[in-house]
Every structure is written in C-alpha cells, then in structure tokens.
Design a protein around this motif. Structure first.
Motif, PDB file in Angstrom:
ATOM      1  N   ARG A  48      10.946  19.541  18.157  1.00  0.00           N
ATOM      2  CA  ARG A  48       9.768  20.575  17.651  1.00  0.00           C
ATOM      3  C   ARG A  48      10.218  21.212  16.527  1.00  0.00           C
ATOM      4  N   LEU A  51      10.186  18.956  13.393  1.00  0.00           N
ATOM      5  CA  LEU A  51       8.642  18.853  12.968  1.00  0.00           C
ATOM      6  C   LEU A  51       8.448  20.011  12.319  1.00  0.00           C
ATOM      7  N   GLU A  52       8.956  21.093  12.580  1.00  0.00           N
ATOM      8  CA  GLU A  52       8.555  22.535  11.926  1.00  0.00           C
ATOM      9  C   GLU A  52       9.009  22.369  10.351  1.00  0.00           C
ATOM     10  N   TRP A  54       9.235  18.978   8.815  1.00  0.00           N
ATOM     11  CA  TRP A  54       9.120  17.870   8.517  1.00  0.00           C
ATOM     12  C   TRP A  54       9.206  17.199   7.264  1.00  0.00           C
ATOM     13  N   ALA A 173       2.561  17.376  12.238  1.00  0.00           N
ATOM     14  CA  ALA A 173       3.635  17.476  11.461  1.00  0.00           C
ATOM     15  C   ALA A 173       3.665  18.924  10.904  1.00  0.00           C
ATOM     16  N   ARG A 174       2.532  19.614  10.586  1.00  0.00           N
ATOM     17  CA  ARG A 174       2.173  20.853  10.102  1.00  0.00           C
ATOM     18  C   ARG A 174       1.041  21.556  10.333  1.00  0.00           C
ATOM     19  N   TYR A 187      -1.324  15.231   8.057  1.00  0.00           N
ATOM     20  CA  TYR A 187      -0.818  16.224   8.953  1.00  0.00           C
ATOM     21  C   TYR A 187      -0.031  15.654  10.071  1.00  0.00           C
ATOM     22  N   PRO A 281       2.925  22.239  14.517  1.00  0.00           N
ATOM     23  CA  PRO A 281       3.821  21.190  14.550  1.00  0.00           C
ATOM     24  C   PRO A 281       4.246  21.124  15.934  1.00  0.00           C
TER      25      PRO A 281
END
Length: 326
Positions: A48, A51-52, A54, A173-174, A187, A281
């Motif tokens: 995670r 992804l934050e 990404w 992703a966001r 996203y 995310p």
C-alpha cells in the motif's frame, strides 16, 4: 508455497515472506522476487505504501524488473500472502448479466406463475434497463475478511450455504472523488483476483424483508475473501473488459465467463463509487462474479473442497475449504 500461473507483463507486485519471516513487499519478475523494502531507498513497509506513491514508483519498478544484479530471491519456497491490506473494499453485486438471471430464477418463489423462460426474459429486461440507467449496485466489505491466495478457507459452522464468487478486483492508485467515467481508469494501479465467498442462506433478512440484503453476515467472515496472488499493473492488462474468469472446484470447471458479460465495467464502477465515496490508494473495487456459482449448480462448498481461481493475465489462486472446529 508459491507456484501456479505466471501473471502477464514484465512484473507484478505482491506480499511475500521467507519461512518464519516477516512479510515484505515484493516485485515479481520471471519466477523471482525482489524485496522492495530493501531495494528502494525509502524502504516501503508494504504494498500500500508503494501505491501511495504510484506515479513516481512505477517507472522505478520497470527499471528494477530488468536489473539482474540485484538480490533476487527464487519464488519457489516463498510464502505468498494477500497482496495488500486495503482500507476500503467496494463490492459490486448483480453485475454479470447471465449470473443475475440465473440467481433470480433459482430464488423464484414456489408459487411464481411464470415459466422459467418467461422469468428469464423479464429479468433480462430489468438488467438491460439497469445498464441503460447507469446504476450499479455497490456495497461495502471488510478488510478483515481477506486471506491469502493459497490459505485454507474456514467455513463457519453457522454458514448453511457457502458459495464461491470469483471476481476481477481493481486496485486504486490515487485518491479519487467525483471522477468521470472517461478518466476513471487513470486511478487504477492494477488488477488482482478475489474470491468473494457468500453464505447464500443469510443474504436476505428473513425477519425484516423490507430491509433486504445482509452483506455483513453473508460475506464478511474471517478469510471469506481470498485475494491475489499478485497485483498486475494496469499497463500489462490490455482490456479489463475482455478477460476470462474461471473457477474450478475439485478440478471441475464451474465458472468460465468473460468480463464482457459485466453490466458495468471497471471505469463505470470506479466513477460511480467516487460520486459518493473517496477512493484511497490500495482500495479494492470488486467487479462482481459471473454465472456458475454453487447455487446454480445445486452444489455448495463443503469440507475438503479445493477451489482454483484464475483470470487472464493475473495468475491463479488455490484454496482449500475446511470446517470450523469448535
């Protein structure tokens, strides 16, 4: 612990561990895994965290996947966990046309005057109207229901009719709030596999029919959502609306359908959810399950059953059902 189908593209993300070791975020490339907690200078603790960040991380991952000088670990012998721990899980119900028709016919009242053919035609018309009105049906799942892609699934003693529901899951992703359908896929970081198990006996409230469905009770037992094995970047999946979703029970194919049968594709679901909720995310958007569930076959899950779930380009998960012990 780590075997089965290699996912599409040059690399994928997951959470793995060595025997008796702590889980770490891993980069999978050609049957080998790189510990991203050590390979990246900012030492991400989990998937995670990747992804934050990404947008800045994705190009780095592409480069790492081609670097043979790094400390790669062989995939064989690693334990593969669920690829991430989401904060939120959004689940789409009644999203495969044929699946909904089959379920509605199976749940018909004994005194329903319609023939099966008449019922199927009426339900199909309802599905087409839903798609035209752009109204997906989405509810909330609990992260505590997630388990690994090769872990045993414990069937609660209270679950009278446990059933399988293999699904394509989009990984956010966001942050996304009030995004359009046209921009929604921007996203999505990638895709993975989810098996959203359901106790058919408790889907509907018998004591208060006007309330309708009870998703807490029927879907959120611990381990009722096997997830993974990998998150495959969206750039490696040409069209999430054209993937094969296949579930085998003890080697026999039960579900085998294309995501083309979805009423609402990934973009429409992400956009719809974002009109109400703020996607974060690592959040999951489960896209519904195709036809071929146990309630359709008249064969529900029991102790010792083995489920193998695969989706084009995303690998395969394999889970064994075990009865809950007192």
């Amino acid at each position: 612990m780590a075997t089965l189908a290699q996912p599409a593209g040059p690399f994928a993300l997951g959470t793995v561990s060595v025997p008796e070791g702590e889980p770490f975020p891993g980069l999978l490339a050609e049957e080998r895994v790189l510990d991203l907690g050590k390979a990246l200078d900012w030492a991400p603790s989990d998937v995670r965290a990747l992804l934050e960040r990404w947008e800045e991380t994705l190009p780095v991952l592409r480069s790492l996947a081609d670097d043979d000088t790094l400390d790669w670990l062989p995939l064989d012998g690693l334990y593969v966990h669920a690829p991430l721990e989401p904060r939120q899980i959004f689940q789409s119900g009644a999203n495969y046309r044929q699946h909904v028709i089959d379920l509605e016919v199976a749940h018909r009242s004994p005194d329903d005057p319609r023939t099966v053919e008449e019922a199927r035609a009426e339900i199909a018309a309802v599905m087409d109207r839903r798609a035209a009105e752009d109204l997906p049906y989405v509810f909330i799942g609990l992260p505590s229901a997630i388990t690994g892609p090769y872990d045993d699934v414990v069937l609660p003693s209270r679950a009278e009719k446990p059933d399988w529901e293999l699904e394509l899951a989009a990984v956010i992703a966001r942050p996304a709030l009030r995004v359009s359908v046209e921009e929604a896929l921007e996203y999505v970081a990638g895709y993975t596999i989810a098996n959203d198990l359901t106790d058919r006996a408790t889907v509907f409230r018998r004591d208060m029919k006007a309330i309708g469905t009870d998703w807490l009770r029927c879907k959120n037992a611990p381990g009722f959502t096997p997830l993974g094995p990998w998150i495959v970047p969206a750039e490696s999946i040409a069209d999430p609306g054209d993937l094969r979703v296949t579930l085998k029970l003890n080697g026999e194919t039960m579900q085998d359908e294309s995501t083309k049968d979805m009423l609402f594709g990934v973009a429409r679901l992400v956009s719809y959810i974002s009109q109400t909720s703020r996607l974060l995310p690592g959040d999951l958007v489960l896209t519904g399950s195709p036809a071929g569930n146990g309630i359709h076959w008249g064969r529900l899950l029991r102790d010792g059953d083995v489920m193998e779930g695969s989706i084009t380009g995303l690998g395969m998960q394999r889970t064994r059902c075990v009865e809950e012990t007192p």
